[in-house]
Design an enzyme around this catalytic site. Structure first.
Site, PDB file in Angstrom:
ATOM      1  N   ASP A  42     -68.518  41.768 -27.507  1.00 31.72           N
ATOM      2  CA  ASP A  42     -67.105  41.672 -27.113  1.00 31.72           C
ATOM      3  C   ASP A  42     -66.573  40.252 -27.313  1.00 31.72           C
ATOM      4  O   ASP A  42     -65.471  40.051 -27.834  1.00 31.72           O
ATOM      5  CB  ASP A  42     -66.967  42.099 -25.658  1.00 31.72           C
ATOM      6  N   GLU A 114     -69.066  47.463 -30.256  1.00 31.67           N
ATOM      7  CA  GLU A 114     -69.193  46.083 -29.786  1.00 31.67           C
ATOM      8  C   GLU A 114     -70.662  45.677 -29.697  1.00 31.67           C
ATOM      9  O   GLU A 114     -71.014  44.517 -30.014  1.00 31.67           O
ATOM     10  CB  GLU A 114     -68.521  45.938 -28.414  1.00 31.67           C
TER      11      GLU A 114
END
Length: 374
Positions: A42, A114
């Site tokens: 992320d 992610e």
């Protein structure tokens, strides 16, 4: 070792295949899952997307860059990219998630993507992660509008109307359908100035307003496509012609100053007279001797000097003092006359004496103050 189908779609071959295996493992499958890689990926994703936006959109300010980045890294955007590279094919889920259709759930697919970015960062470094993310996001960046991305329909409609100085729309709930636990709201959106009135429905009032605003925005864009056209600016010539009329028949400061010129005023008077004579069918005559007085521009206020003010004050003192003295003498004479008449009226007249009887004698006789001094 040959590359897996996912590595081929990513165009990146892992040196440590265990990192990719861990990135594809959901927590419902085993204790070694992808949540830590998701955390790392992320941050890497946000950094790479921020750098891409900074390079591509050089005129966007900080607020717009943050808005565009938040829209590009949100769950829906990641879900669409994960579907494009078919992440669900290699996803490792527990039995419960498989039965409930977890491989199609947007949140699971977005988190897995992610985690893949985090695994690439650990395996090949930031440059490798940057290259993969840039390749996946380039088609998205080519088709976005940074001015509107990340804004919902209500915001876009409001900004459009405010930009064209039109009153904001009104939203009204016109109907509610269904049971209490599964209601459908119908909301009407109207823009009175453009005669736009549409309705939208949704599972909540907010969703219905968004649906109605989207339809209203389409209607407004169709109904008023020329609202964004700016009016042409008036040139210097038009501004010069639109001068103020300082006095009847005199427009502009220069024309008012030209009234001081006798020759110009005389020529104008002769032209007007000739035009009137030609209109009436009479020969024009030259009556310069009967010319009207020339207009003179004078100051509207003149401050008197100290010397003139002192002279005027002395003159007032000399003029008004004798009048005051005369009025005092006339008052004294009137009082004396009144006293004499009173004494005369109190003495009784003698009978048969014509000298004491006067036909004008009367108790109502009035003596004028002007005759008292003569």
């Amino acid at each position: 070792m040959p590359s897996s189908p996912l590595e081929s779609r990513l165009r990146y071959e892992f040196r440590n295949a265990e990192l990719l295996r861990q990135a594809m493992t959901h927590r419902s499958h085993s204790a070694t899952h992808n949540e830590r890689l998701e955390f790392l990926g992320d941050s890497v994703l946000n950094c790479v997307v921020a750098a891409l936006l900074f390079q591509r959109f050089s005129k966007l300010d900080e607020g717009d860059l943050s808005r565009v980045r938040a829209n590009l890294v949100k769950q829906q955007s990641l879900y669409e990219i994960a579907q494009a590279i078919n992440v669900s094919e290699d996803l490792r889920l527990g039995e419960g998630e498989l039965r409930s259709g977890g491989f199609r759930r947007p949140s699971i697919l977005a988190d897995t993507l992610e985690a893949i970015f985090g695994a690439i960062f650990l395996d090949g470094g930031f440059d490798a992660a940057y290259t993969v993310i840039k390749r996946l996001y380039t088609p998205v960046l080519d088709h976005i509008d940074p001015r509107t991305i990340g804004k919902d329909a209500k915001t876009l409609l409001q900004e459009y109307l405010q930009g064209h100085k039109i009153a904001l729309p009104t939203y009204t709930v016109v109907a509610t359908h269904g049971a209490a636990h599964n209601q459908q709201f119908e909301v009407e959106c109207s823009v009175p100035k453009l005669d736009v009135k549409v309705s939208g429905s949704g599972a909540s009032r907010r969703a219905a307003e968004q649906a109605a605003a989207k339809k209203a925005l389409d209607e407004v864009m169709t109904a008023a496509p020329t609202l964004g056209v700016k009016p042409k600016r008036k040139g210097a010539r038009a501004a010069k012609l639109a001068q103020v009329e300082l006095m009847p028949g005199v427009i502009g400061v220069q024309a008012a100053l030209d009234l001081r010129s006798p020759d110009r005023r005389e020529r104008e008077r002769q032209r007007n007279h000739a035009a009137d004579a030609a209109h009436a069918g009479e020969p024009a005559t030259d009556d310069r001797s009967a010319a009207a007085p020339l207009a003179v521009i004078r100051a509207t206020h003149v401050e008197p000097s100290a010397a003139s003010y002192a002279a005027e004050r002395n003159e007032r003192h000399v003029i008004h003092r004798p009048d005051k003295a005369n009025r005092s003498d006339a008052t004294q004479a009137t009082n004396a006359s009144n006293a004499t008449n009173a004494a005369t009226d109190t003495s009784p007249p003698s009978d048969g004496d014509p000298s004491t009887a006067s036909p004008d004698a009367s108790p109502n006789r009035v003596v004028r103050a002007a005759d008292a001094g003569h």
